[in-house]
Design a protein around this motif. Structure first.
Motif, mmCIF file in Angstrom:
data_model
loop_
_atom_site.group_PDB
_atom_site.id
_atom_site.type_symbol
_atom_site.label_atom_id
_atom_site.label_comp_id
_atom_site.label_asym_id
_atom_site.label_seq_id
_atom_site.Cartn_x
_atom_site.Cartn_y
_atom_site.Cartn_z
ATOM 1 N N SER A 1 35.846 45.222 42.446
ATOM 2 C CA SER A 1 35.883 46.224 43.515
ATOM 3 C C SER A 1 35.115 45.756 44.735
ATOM 4 O O SER A 1 35.431 46.126 45.864
ATOM 5 C CB SER A 1 35.309 47.545 42.999
ATOM 6 O OG SER A 1 33.988 47.347 42.505
ATOM 7 N N ASN A 2 34.102 44.921 44.502
ATOM 8 C CA ASN A 2 33.363 44.318 45.599
ATOM 9 C C ASN A 2 34.213 43.210 46.207
ATOM 10 O O ASN A 2 34.493 42.203 45.558
ATOM 11 C CB ASN A 2 32.034 43.753 45.089
ATOM 12 C CG ASN A 2 31.230 43.094 46.193
ATOM 13 O OD1 ASN A 2 31.559 43.196 47.382
ATOM 14 N ND2 ASN A 2 30.161 42.404 45.813
ATOM 15 N N LYS A 3 34.659 43.381 47.427
ATOM 16 C CA LYS A 3 35.580 42.430 48.038
ATOM 17 C C LYS A 3 34.899 41.142 48.481
ATOM 18 O O LYS A 3 35.570 40.214 48.917
ATOM 19 C CB LYS A 3 36.290 43.087 49.233
ATOM 20 C CG LYS A 3 37.151 44.283 48.836
ATOM 21 C CD LYS A 3 38.145 43.915 47.730
ATOM 22 C CE LYS A 3 38.972 45.111 47.293
ATOM 23 N NZ LYS A 3 39.898 44.761 46.182
ATOM 24 N N PRO B 1 32.597 39.183 46.318
ATOM 25 C CA PRO B 1 31.830 39.009 45.068
ATOM 26 C C PRO B 1 30.949 37.770 45.053
ATOM 27 O O PRO B 1 29.995 37.701 44.287
ATOM 28 C CB PRO B 1 32.921 38.914 44.002
ATOM 29 C CG PRO B 1 34.107 38.366 44.739
ATOM 30 C CD PRO B 1 34.034 38.937 46.116
#
Length: 996
Positions: free
Chosen positions: A44-46, A48
């Protein structure tokens, strides 16, 4: 009393076996299928990882695969290349690279900023190459002019200065190459072939140029052009000065259109261990062996890197669904960010490991031919487990383990048998056992041979039916596997399971035996041992590691059989058991507690018989008790002594614990060890064989559209399905009839609407579906191949389609231009499309060269699109040819030439111009439009006079409607269950004949 049920959840009773087996199988099959059909979710963290931005990667992919075909020879290809150059420059500026060097299209220095040099970009290296088309084993000479983009990221341990400008070999620490190609085929958008690879390389550049992320070993990031036409980009890279720097490589490819990116192949075990660092590693040595043995006929840039540069590295690629490969279905909407992250995450982990490696394993120097001398490494064996773990080993280690199992397994079993026999507990294969000697009148039948041959009958019949079903499908509806592979697998699995279960369960009900599980394990061990022999031969002689699962198979069966051997130690001594049986039978004659057993009676003297002379009806055990119970005991003794059970009316807690009508001596066998055997056999084999089955099925089920034979596909699927279910055979006779139905529900497939509650009806339902269903759909479209050819002198053109006979004609019926025309169909003439049909008709005229193009008169004709001139001198001829609005031309010779020289081309020992058998074609690729190619050829032992052939050029840009109307028509009117792909480097080929 014999036991039939118990509340103990681990006993070898039908209810317990059914529940536990169903639970284990449900979990295993569900997980194996889920892993095969899904891709790990992108975070979800674009952002990472430092320098990595998933949103940016997705937007880049949309620019690369922007709805336009971008093959070499199209304007869209140039647009993609310009976008990539701008993107690389933006990355350098964003990350604050201290020095950035840019070269223009001519290789001329453009700009430079002061500071420590970290990033160098080579927009064009000016390399040209001439070489034989070795990877396709065709008699073709190739000439190409590089349009590659190279990015050098300087490592902390690299040599200082512009060492690539020196003629001396590079002497510093070796670097790592990462490669992807940015061209597509003329019929595909190139999202996963190879857009995802391209955006992955961009993100790697961004990561390794981010602050604090400079690698120890330098990186060459290669975005090459022309891979789809014959690996032109990689072959051009061979001539570039940077090619001497990297000794290891990571090649990113796409042979499918989404899903997981797997490790296609690897040069050795040592370099494969770096890929194992990936968070979601996927792949199997079977794909690598397929390339090694020539079963996989396509090629990737891996070939020139290994064969021409001598590098060691990895080939990572998407592999399914193949029906979208090289079609307009290979677009952004048919892939997803998860697939992008899967390739990106594995590439990032692999490159981090390779660039930070401190060892000298991959160091080397160029030899006289320019190939790197780095050692060959060890042949590798690798496979993933659920896409989470990755096993890597050396082939010689696997070979040693195979030999050890072949030798040690039988020895262990023989030693155990000897020990068991010495303990007088060897009940298997035992027949009669007399009380004292073979002359003794009383004997006990142990029935130790009962059930030994059941496995053979069940295995042969179930396997024969499964294979025959494959033959039936190949005959009646051969392409149903194209879209309904799970329906085929469901039919195979249910048919095999139903037949094997019926035979084993039926035999067990009629003639029960406590040794059925052990006997089946013995047969399984023999079968796996024979398979292991062939596997070991393949490991040693052919250097193939694909049989690794037979090693695991044999080891797990040996372990399970070992337990069955140990169980025999729990049995009573055979002689004591015989005495006990006869004693128990004698006890039935007395209703008084404390009555003497038959063994006691045997000790009585015959002289105690006061009933007169013995007759043949008189019991041998005579005495007072005999006289009291003579009539009763004599009959029981003779009848029951010939049986293997203790009388039911005897309360004997030591013996009467056996299952139903199985041998009474089995009462003391442990009833929980079956579960341990199931856990040894089922999970590991179902996981490994199941993953192989689904991987190979997804890889080959749609290859018949390429011309591959369909029967081997069905047979391979059948064999693997049998191997998948085989570990369950020792337990089938304890499974209730509900399990076959349950097993089918797991393999829902395409016959889910007709699955029933009966095994036989389920088999029949799937069989009917597979025999009558239409084999293609929107999700699994039939691929067929397009090319249009024209005699530019006469203007006569033909559209040629190659495809599966019968279905190809159905496709052509939809095209207006073919209506009312004679359709000429026959066997495909293309050597790489054997098995396909070829149909031709007069097509719509092309417009690949616009009117007034480059000063052409408005009344220009097709003849003006291609100009050539040929002169001869002895056995040598010089050709000069130019095609308008194209970068691709060819020469065809009816007699092979022995040498080829192209103006502006260069020679290199690593890339001989002509193969050993000569060349009958010369393929010419230019980086500029309208190039005039000058080619000299020589015929051996003959003169040029009298030689014939053709000169042609190809056009592949179909983005503008009306340029190639025949291709537009095909795309517009083709059925929804079909998809067109290219047959050649271009969609249209115009040619002229020459004679000298």
């Amino acid at each position: 009393m014999a036991r039939t049920r118990s509340l103990n959840p681990f006993l070898f009773f039908p209810t317990q076996v059914t529940i536990l087996t169903v639970t284990i199988l449900t979990v295993l099959f569900a997980v194996v299928i889920w892993v095969a059909e899904t891709v790990p979710a992108a975070p979800s963290n674009k952002t990472p990882v430092a320098g990595v931005n998933l949103t940016e990667a997705w937007l880049d992919l949309e620019h690369v695969a922007n709805g336009l075909y971008h093959p070499w020879g199209s304007r869209a290809n140039e647009q993609v290349r310009e976008y990539l150059l701008r993107k690389i420059e933006e990355i350098g500026e964003r990350n604050g690279v201290e020095r950035k060097t840019i070269y223009d299209a001519n290789g001329t220095f453009v700009s430079e900023t002061d500071g420590v040099k970290v990033l160098n970009v080579f927009a064009s290296d000016g390399s040209n190459f001439t070489g034989a088309d070795g990877w396709r084993n065709s008699p073709t000479t190739m000439y190409g002019e590089s349009e590659n983009i190279l990015v050098y990221i300087r490592g902390e341990e690299d040599m200082e200065g512009d060492w690539w400008n020196s003629s001396a070999p590079y002497r510093g620490s070796s670097g790592v190459l990462v490669n992807a190609h940015f061209d597509s085929v003329p019929s595909g958008m190139g999202a996963t072939d190879d857009g995802v690879g391209v955006v992955t390389v961009l993100q790697l550049i961004s990561h390794f140029t981010a602050k604090g992320k400079q690698p120890k070993r330098g990186i060459v990031a290669l975005l090459n052009n022309g891979e789809e036409n014959g690996l032109y980009g990689a072959k051009s890279y061979v001539r570039h000065p940077l090619s001497q720097f990297p000794h290891t490589f990571l090649n990113l490819e796409g042979a499918g259109a989404g899903g997981r990116a797997i490790l296609f192949r690897s040069t050795d075990a040592e370099v494969t261990s770096f890929y194992a660092r990936s968070p979601y590693p996927s792949g199997n040595i079977i794909s690598g062996d397929g390339f090694k043995r020539g079963f996989v006929r396509s090629g990737t840039d891996y070939t020139p890197f290994t064969e021409e540069l001598g590098m060691r590295g990895l080939d990572v690629a998407f592999y399914k669904p193949r029906s979208r490969y090289h079609t307009n279905q290979d677009d952004v909407r048919n892939t997803n960010p998860d697939s992008v992250w899967h390739m990106l995450s594995s590439s990032l982990a692999t490159m981090q490991a390779l660039t930070s490696y401190d060892g000298k394993e991959f160091e080397g120097t160029p030899d006289k031919r320019g190939r790197l001398v780095t050692g060959t490494g060890s042949d590798a064996v690798w496979f993933d487990v659920f896409g989470l773990g990755f096993a890597v080993g050396k082939l010689n280690t696997l070979f040693a383990l195979s030999v050890t199992l072949l030798v040690a397994g039988p020895i262990i079993l023989i030693v155990l048998e000897v020990l068991i026999r010495k303990s007088d507990k060897w009940y298997p294969f035992a027949g009669k056992r007399y009380l004292r000697s073979s002359d003794d009148d009383e004997a006990v039948r142990l029935h130790g041979r009962r059930g030994f041959s059941r496995f053979l009958l069940a295995f042969v019949l179930s396997t024969a039916i499964t294979v025959l079903l494959g033959y039936l499908l190949a005959k009646v509806n051969p392409l149903i596997v194209y879209s309904s592979e799970y329906a085929v697998l469901a039919m195979y699995g249910s048919a095999w399971f139903a037949v094997a279960w019926f035979i084993l369960k039926g035999a067990s009900s009629i003639r029960p035996t406590a040794l059925q599980r052990m006997f089946i394990l013995i047969w399984l061990y023999i079968l796996s041992w024979v398979l292991l022999v062939f596997t070991t031969i393949g490991e040693n002689n052919l250097h193939l590691g694909s049989g690794y699962f037979f090693v695991i198979y044999n080891a797990s069966v040996l372990a399970a059989l070992f337990i069955s051997y140990l169980e025999l130690f729990a049995l009573p001594n055979v002689q004591k058991y015989v005495e006990h049986v006869l004693g128990a039978q004698g006890d039935t004659a007395s209703s008084r507690p404390g009555s003497r057993s038959s063994r006691q009676l045997l000790d009585q003297s015959d002289n105690t018989n006061d009933d007169g002379e013995a007759t043949e009806r008189t019991s041998l055990l005579r005495g007072r008790t005999n006289r009291i119970n003579q009539n009763t005991f004599t009959g029981l003794s003779r009848r029951r002594a010939d049986r293997d059970e203790v009388p039911d009316d005897v309360d004997d807690p030591y013996l009467n614990k056996h299952y139903i009508d199985e041998q009474a001596w089995s009462s003391s066998l442990p009833q929980w060890t079956w579960l341990l055997q199931l856990l040894l056999l089922a999970p590991i084999n179902i996981i490994i064989v199941g993953q192989i089955l689904l991987l190979l099925t997804a890889s080959i089920n749609q290859t018949p559209a390429d011309g591959n034979a369909v029967l081997p596909v069905y047979l391979l699927m059948a064999v693997l399905t049998i191997l998948l279910f085989l570990p369950l055979m020792p337990f089938l006779h304890r499974i209730t009839f509900h399990v076959p139905t349950f097993l089918f529900l797991i393999f829902v497939g395409k016959c889910k609407s007709i699955l029933t509650f009966g095994t036989s009806l389920t088999v029949l339902g799937c069989l009917i579906y597979n025999l009558v269903a239409f084999p293609f759909s929107r999700e699994a479209r039939l691929k067929y191949y397009f090319v249009q050819q024209m005699d530019l002198n006469s203007g006569v053109n033909n559209v040629t389609l190659l495809g599966v006979d019968g279905f190809l004609q159905d496709v052509i019926e939809e095209f207006p231009s073919a209506a009312g025309q004679p359709l000429h169909c026959g066997e495909a003439s293309a050597s790489n499309r054997n098995g396909l049909a070829e149909c031709k008709w007069h097509g719509l005229p092309p417009n690949v060269v616009p009117r007034n193009y480059n000063g052409l008169p408005s009344n220009s004709t097709y003849k003006d699109w291609l100009q050539f001139n040929v002169t001869k001198s002895g056995n040598t001829a010089s050709f000069s040819l130019q095609g308008l609005n194209t970068k691709i031309c060819r020469l065809y010779f009816d007699t092979k030439v022995s040498s080829v020289a192209v103006e502006e081309g260069s020679s290199d020992d690593r890339q001989p111009n002509v193969g050993d058998g000569g060349s009958n074609q010369v393929h010419l690729f230019s980086r500029t439009w309208d190039k005039t190619f000058n080619v000299n050829v020589t015929w051996e032992d003959t003169k040029a006079k009298g030689q014939t052939g053709r000169v042609s050029c190809l056009w592949s840009d179909a983005n503008q409607p009306g340029t190639i109307p025949a291709f537009d028509e095909v795309r517009r009117f083709e059925p929804v269950w079909s998809a067109v792909t290219k047959q050649d480097d271009g969609l249209f080929e115009g040619w002229k004949v020459f004679s000298i």
